[in-house]
Design a protein around this motif. Structure first.
Motif, PDB file in Angstrom:
ATOM      1  N   PRO A 188       0.809  -1.222   0.000  1.00 47.65           N
ATOM      2  CA  PRO A 188       0.000   0.000   0.000  1.00 47.65           C
ATOM      3  C   PRO A 188       0.838   1.266   0.000  1.00 47.65           C
ATOM      4  N   GLY A 189       2.007   1.243   0.611  1.00 48.56           N
ATOM      5  CA  GLY A 189       2.851   2.435   0.648  1.00 48.56           C
ATOM      6  C   GLY A 189       3.611   2.681  -0.630  1.00 48.56           C
ATOM      7  N   GLY A 190       3.528   1.737  -1.574  1.00 47.92           N
ATOM      8  CA  GLY A 190       4.196   1.928  -2.853  1.00 47.92           C
ATOM      9  C   GLY A 190       5.455   1.099  -3.004  1.00 47.92           C
ATOM     10  N   ALA A 191       5.974   0.507  -1.930  1.00 46.09           N
ATOM     11  CA  ALA A 191       7.186  -0.277  -2.018  1.00 46.09           C
ATOM     12  C   ALA A 191       6.892  -1.646  -2.617  1.00 46.09           C
ATOM     13  N   ALA A 192       7.835  -2.144  -3.436  1.00 42.25           N
ATOM     14  CA  ALA A 192       7.649  -3.457  -4.043  1.00 42.25           C
ATOM     15  C   ALA A 192       7.661  -4.543  -2.971  1.00 42.25           C
ATOM     16  N   VAL A 193       6.890  -5.591  -3.189  1.00 40.31           N
ATOM     17  CA  VAL A 193       6.836  -6.686  -2.231  1.00 40.31           C
ATOM     18  C   VAL A 193       7.183  -7.987  -2.948  1.00 40.31           C
ATOM     19  N   ASP A 194       7.706  -8.921  -2.192  1.00 37.88           N
ATOM     20  CA  ASP A 194       8.015 -10.230  -2.749  1.00 37.88           C
ATOM     21  C   ASP A 194       6.735 -11.051  -2.820  1.00 37.88           C
ATOM     22  N   VAL A 195       6.543 -11.761  -3.927  1.00 39.21           N
ATOM     23  CA  VAL A 195       5.375 -12.620  -4.070  1.00 39.21           C
ATOM     24  C   VAL A 195       5.848 -14.003  -4.499  1.00 39.21           C
ATOM     25  N   PRO A 196       5.120 -15.045  -4.123  1.00 40.44           N
ATOM     26  CA  PRO A 196       5.543 -16.404  -4.486  1.00 40.44           C
ATOM     27  C   PRO A 196       5.238 -16.761  -5.939  1.00 40.44           C
ATOM     28  N   TYR A 197       4.307 -16.037  -6.534  1.00 42.17           N
ATOM     29  CA  TYR A 197       3.920 -16.294  -7.920  1.00 42.17           C
ATOM     30  C   TYR A 197       3.162 -15.079  -8.447  1.00 42.17           C
ATOM     31  N   LYS A 198       2.946 -15.072  -9.755  1.00 44.56           N
ATOM     32  CA  LYS A 198       2.141 -14.021 -10.373  1.00 44.56           C
ATOM     33  C   LYS A 198       1.099 -14.654 -11.295  1.00 44.56           C
ATOM     34  N   ILE A 199      -0.066 -14.045 -11.296  1.00 47.88           N
ATOM     35  CA  ILE A 199      -1.129 -14.401 -12.235  1.00 47.88           C
ATOM     36  C   ILE A 199      -1.332 -13.208 -13.154  1.00 47.88           C
ATOM     37  N   ALA A 200      -1.081 -13.383 -14.433  1.00 45.43           N
ATOM     38  CA  ALA A 200      -1.254 -12.295 -15.399  1.00 45.43           C
ATOM     39  C   ALA A 200      -2.665 -12.344 -15.963  1.00 45.43           C
ATOM     40  N   VAL A 201      -3.376 -11.233 -15.869  1.00 42.70           N
ATOM     41  CA  VAL A 201      -4.735 -11.138 -16.407  1.00 42.70           C
ATOM     42  C   VAL A 201      -4.720 -10.141 -17.552  1.00 42.70           C
ATOM     43  N   ILE A 202      -5.036 -10.607 -18.749  1.00 33.88           N
ATOM     44  CA  ILE A 202      -4.997  -9.770 -19.947  1.00 33.88           C
ATOM     45  C   ILE A 202      -6.422  -9.578 -20.448  1.00 33.88           C
ATOM     46  N   THR A 203      -6.842  -8.327 -20.574  1.00 37.21           N
ATOM     47  CA  THR A 203      -8.200  -8.018 -21.027  1.00 37.21           C
ATOM     48  C   THR A 203      -8.160  -6.986 -22.139  1.00 37.21           C
ATOM     49  N   GLY A 204      -9.330  -6.758 -22.748  1.00 40.34           N
ATOM     50  CA  GLY A 204      -9.465  -5.641 -23.665  1.00 40.34           C
ATOM     51  C   GLY A 204      -9.506  -4.347 -22.876  1.00 40.34           C
ATOM     52  N   ASN A 205      -9.511  -3.209 -23.577  1.00 45.43           N
ATOM     53  CA  ASN A 205      -9.559  -1.945 -22.848  1.00 45.43           C
ATOM     54  C   ASN A 205     -10.980  -1.641 -22.403  1.00 45.43           C
TER      55      ASN A 205
ATOM     56  N   GLU B 241       8.240 -14.629 -20.035  1.00 45.89           N
ATOM     57  CA  GLU B 241       9.648 -14.376 -19.707  1.00 45.89           C
ATOM     58  C   GLU B 241       9.868 -14.161 -18.218  1.00 45.89           C
ATOM     59  N   ASP B 242       8.814 -13.814 -17.499  1.00 47.26           N
ATOM     60  CA  ASP B 242       8.924 -13.604 -16.050  1.00 47.26           C
ATOM     61  C   ASP B 242       8.755 -14.956 -15.356  1.00 47.26           C
ATOM     62  N   PRO B 243       9.783 -15.461 -14.693  1.00 42.88           N
ATOM     63  CA  PRO B 243       9.681 -16.793 -14.076  1.00 42.88           C
ATOM     64  C   PRO B 243       8.639 -16.884 -12.980  1.00 42.88           C
ATOM     65  N   LEU B 244       8.230 -15.747 -12.413  1.00 37.05           N
ATOM     66  CA  LEU B 244       7.210 -15.769 -11.366  1.00 37.05           C
ATOM     67  C   LEU B 244       5.803 -15.936 -11.920  1.00 37.05           C
ATOM     68  N   VAL B 245       5.607 -15.650 -13.202  1.00 36.16           N
ATOM     69  CA  VAL B 245       4.288 -15.820 -13.806  1.00 36.16           C
ATOM     70  C   VAL B 245       4.005 -17.308 -13.959  1.00 36.16           C
ATOM     71  N   LYS B 246       3.003 -17.794 -13.244  1.00 29.74           N
ATOM     72  CA  LYS B 246       2.643 -19.211 -13.269  1.00 29.74           C
ATOM     73  C   LYS B 246       1.325 -19.463 -13.987  1.00 29.74           C
ATOM     74  N   ALA B 247       0.579 -18.394 -14.258  1.00 35.68           N
ATOM     75  CA  ALA B 247      -0.711 -18.550 -14.931  1.00 35.68           C
ATOM     76  C   ALA B 247      -1.027 -17.289 -15.724  1.00 35.68           C
ATOM     77  N   ILE B 248      -1.661 -17.476 -16.876  1.00 38.69           N
ATOM     78  CA  ILE B 248      -2.116 -16.368 -17.714  1.00 38.69           C
ATOM     79  C   ILE B 248      -3.615 -16.537 -17.940  1.00 38.69           C
TER      80      ILE B 248
END
Length: 372
Positions: free
Chosen positions: A29-46, A89-96
Motif C-alpha cells: 500500500p505504501g508503494g514499495a515493491a513486495v516479494d510474491v511467491p507467484y504471479k497471475i497475469a490477467v490480460i483483457t481488452g480496454n 519471460e517472467d519466471p514468477l508468472v505461473k498462470a495467464i
C-alpha cells in the motif's frame, strides 16, 4: 527489410500494451515493491471493449500476486503472441488469464507452452471459437451459445411472444456458434408455435452508411414488424453495436426484448437510459434502475437480461482457479469440481455450467434471466 518491419511492429505492440512488469510490479500500500511467491497475469481488452478490464484492475489492486494488462482494440495474431510471450519471460508468472481470447490465442498458447509448459493458460473465449481455443489452452470458458438459442426463445415465450424477429447478416452467420444458436432458435420456436422470421439487417462493417445505417434500419423496422405482427413480437439481433437503438425501438413500440446478443446489465440498457455504470461493480443497482425506467414506459415484464457480466465472471473464475493452481490445490489438468464450485460461488448461484462434448476442458455457462 520485411524482417525489420516485423520486429518494429512487435516493439510498437509491446509499447502499446498496457502492461509491463515495471508498471504492474506488485507493491505494498505504501508503494514499495513486495516479494510474491507467484504471479497471475490477467490480460483483457480496454475499457471500451469490455468491462473485464475493471475487474482485472480490482483483482490487481487487491492482490499483489495479480498483474493486469490490456491489449489494443486492433489486436493482431502477432501482437497476441508477443504479449503472452512477454509475460512468459517472467519466471514468477505461473498462470495467464486471457479475457476475452482474441486472434492468435492458439499460437500464443503453443509458443508459451514451448518455453514454459508449467504455465497454466486460461481463456475466456467468447470472441474466438471456444472449441478451437480449447485445443491448446488448459481451461476455456465461454457463454453457451447453443443452450442460449433455446433459452432466449423460452424467455420470449414466457413474455407472451407470438413472433420472433432475428436480425443478422451474412458475415455473422459465418460464425459457427452464431449459426448454431440461430438453428436452436428456429427449432424451439417451431416447438412452441412461435413464428420465426429472419430479417437481414445492414452489416455495420460493410454498409455504405456504416453503423448509422444499421441503427436507422433497426429503429424503422421494429415499428414495421410490430405493425404487421402486433406488440407480442420479440426482437433479437446478433449485432452488438445496435442494441441501444433496438432497446429504444422496442420500448417505443411496446414489444418484447428477451435479451441482448451478449446478455449483460451493462450492455445497451445503460447507454439508452443514461445510467452511469461506474466501474461495473454494482450490477444489482444498475438492474434496479433499468427496471424503474422500463416501468415508466409501461413495459415491465417484457424485457430481460442476465443479472451479471459474463466477462467479469470469467475474470473472477479465471483468477481464482489460477490461484488454486499456483498454490498447489489443483493440477494443470482441469479440476472440474473446483471449476464448477467457483462458477457457483462467484455467480451467487446464478450461473450453470457444462463441459463441451468434444472438449471437456471447455466449460460453457449460461445464467438465469433477470426480468426487467
Amino acid at each position: 527489410m520485411k524482417k525489420l518491419i516485423c520486429i518494429l511492429l512487435c516493439l510498437v505492440c509491446l509499447a502499446g500494451c498496457t502492461k509491463t512488469k515495471e508498471e504492474n510490479s506488485p507493491a505494498a500500500p505504501g508503494g514499495a515493491a513486495v516479494d510474491v511467491p507467484y504471479k497471475i497475469a490477467v490480460i483483457t481488452g480496454n475499457a471500451v471493449y469490455s468491462e473485464a478490464v475493471f475487474e482485472a484492475n480490482r483483482q490487481a489492486a487487491a492482490d499483489p500476486c495479480v498483474v493486469a494488462g490490456t491489449f489494443p482494440d486492433d489486436m493482431s495474431a502477432e501482437n497476441t503472441v508477443s504479449i503472452c510471450m512477454g509475460y512468459a519471460e517472467d519466471p514468477l508468472v505461473k498462470a495467464i488469464v486471457f479475457v476475452r481470447a482474441v486472434a492468435g490465442i492458439d499460437e500464443a498458447v503453443r509458443r508459451v507452452k514451448e518455453v514454459r509448459p508449467d504455465i497454466l493458460f486460461i481463456a475466456g473465449a467468447d470472441t474466438e471459437d471456444a472449441g478451437f481455443v480449447a485445443q491448446t489452452a488448459d481451461l476455456v470458458m465461454a457463454q453457451d451459445m447453443y443452450t442460449m438459442g433455446t433459452e432466449v426463445v423460452n424467455e420470449a415465450y414466457r413474455m407472451g411472444a407470438k413472433t420472433f424477429i432475428h436480425y443478422t447478416f451474412a458475415r455473422h452467420l459465418l460464425s459457427e456458434p452464431v449459426l448454431r444458436r440461430r438453428e436452436e432458435m428456429v427449432k424451439r420456436c417451431d416447438e412452441l408455435g412461435i413464428r420465426f422470421i429472419d430479417v437481414t439487417s445492414p452489416d455495420p462493417h460493410t454498409a455504405e452508411g456504416g453503423g448509422g445505417e444499421s441503427r436507422l434500419f433497426v429503429e424503422e423496422d421494429v415499428s414495421t414488424q410490430v405493425g404487421d405482427y402486433g406488440a407480442n413480437t420479440a426482437f433479437f439481433s446478433t449485432d452488438c453495436t445496435i442494441h441501444t437503438y433496438l432497446i429504444k425501438a422496442v420500448l417505443e413500440n411496446g414489444a418484447i426484448y428477451p435479451q441482448q446478443c451478449c446478455p449483460n446489465p451493462f450492455h445497451g440498457y445503460t447507454a439508452h437510459f443514461g445510467i452511469d455504470a461506474g466501474e461495473y461493480d454494482d450490477p444489482d443497482g444498475v438492474l434496479r434502475e433499468i427496471s424503474r425506467q422500463i416501468a415508466a414506459y409501461g413495459n415491465t415484464g417484457r424485457m430481460a437480461t442476465w443479472p451479471l457480466s459474463p466477462d467479469i465472471l470469467m475474470v473472477k473464475v479465471g483468477v481464482e482457479y489460477a490461484r488454486a493452481y499456483c498454490e498447489g490445490q489443483v493440477e494443470i489438468e482441469l479440476d472440474r469440481e473446483k471449476a464448477d464450485s467457483l462458477f457457483e460461488t462467484l455467480s451467487d448461484g446464478r450461473a450453470s455450467v457444462k463441459a463441451m462434448g468434444h472438449a471437456p476442458n471447455c466449460l460453457l455457462f449460461v445464467c438465469e434471466y433477470y426480468m426487467l
